[in-house]
Design a protein around this motif. Structure first.
Motif: not given
Length: 172
Positions: A109, A111, A113, A122
């Motif tokens: 998945q 991601a 941040d 990711n």
């Protein structure tokens, strides 16, 4: 301006890696594991790559911490850092390595941040995506570094940018 390709979890789909490299033409490539390819595969030449939990018998390292274009990078698959639960272990490792960028996979998945001076990326799985963006059929991230900003743009398997998945982080 420098372009970095971050890809993960192709699970034996070598052709997609060849296609992305040729189409996106990055300056540097990072592979976050679960390639299920031999460590001596020619595709890995000049690529920063780590092994994942499905890379049985691989001689690729578990973690890489290269200094690339003046930026400290932490590259890992993430399964030993419990990334399915949270990023606490990965954050502690990033603090220890003083990493500006942390690249990981494993969850399939995508991601992105920013926390504690680190940018966590990711790329998602390029071949077996899960979660909210599974409908895209697979994703990777292309990071563009300039003197003023770092832009993270996600791409699909056809090397097309996903318009709602672009993130810019200013730095000085």
């Amino acid at each position: 301006m420098t372009k970095w390709l971050v890809v993960s979890d192709n699970h034996g789909d070598r052709d997609i890696l060849v296609s992305l490299k040729a189409t996106l033409q990055p300056d540097t490539i990072f592979h976050c594991g679960d390639s299920e390819m031999a460590a001596d595969d020619p595709w890995f030449k000049d690529v920063y790559a780590v092994q994942g939990n499905m890379d049985f018998g691989s001689t690729l390292p578990m973690v890489e911490t290269p200094l690339v274009d003046g930026q400290q990078v932490l590259l890992t698959h993430g399964h030993h850092d419990d990334v399915n639960w949270d990023l606490t272990k990965l954050k502690l490792r990033a603090d220890q390595e003083e990493a500006a960028f942390v690249f990981y996979g494993h969850t399939h998945q995508l991601a992105v941040d920013q926390e504690g001076g680190h940018i966590f990326v990711n790329p998602g799985s390029i071949s077996q995506p899960r979660g909210e963006y599974e409908r895209l059929g697979g994703t990777c991230a292309l990071i563009t570094l300039t003197d003023k900003a770092w832009t993270i743009q996600y791409y699909d398997r056809q090397a097309q940018p996903v318009s709602e998945l672009m993130f810019t982080f200013n730095h000085a």
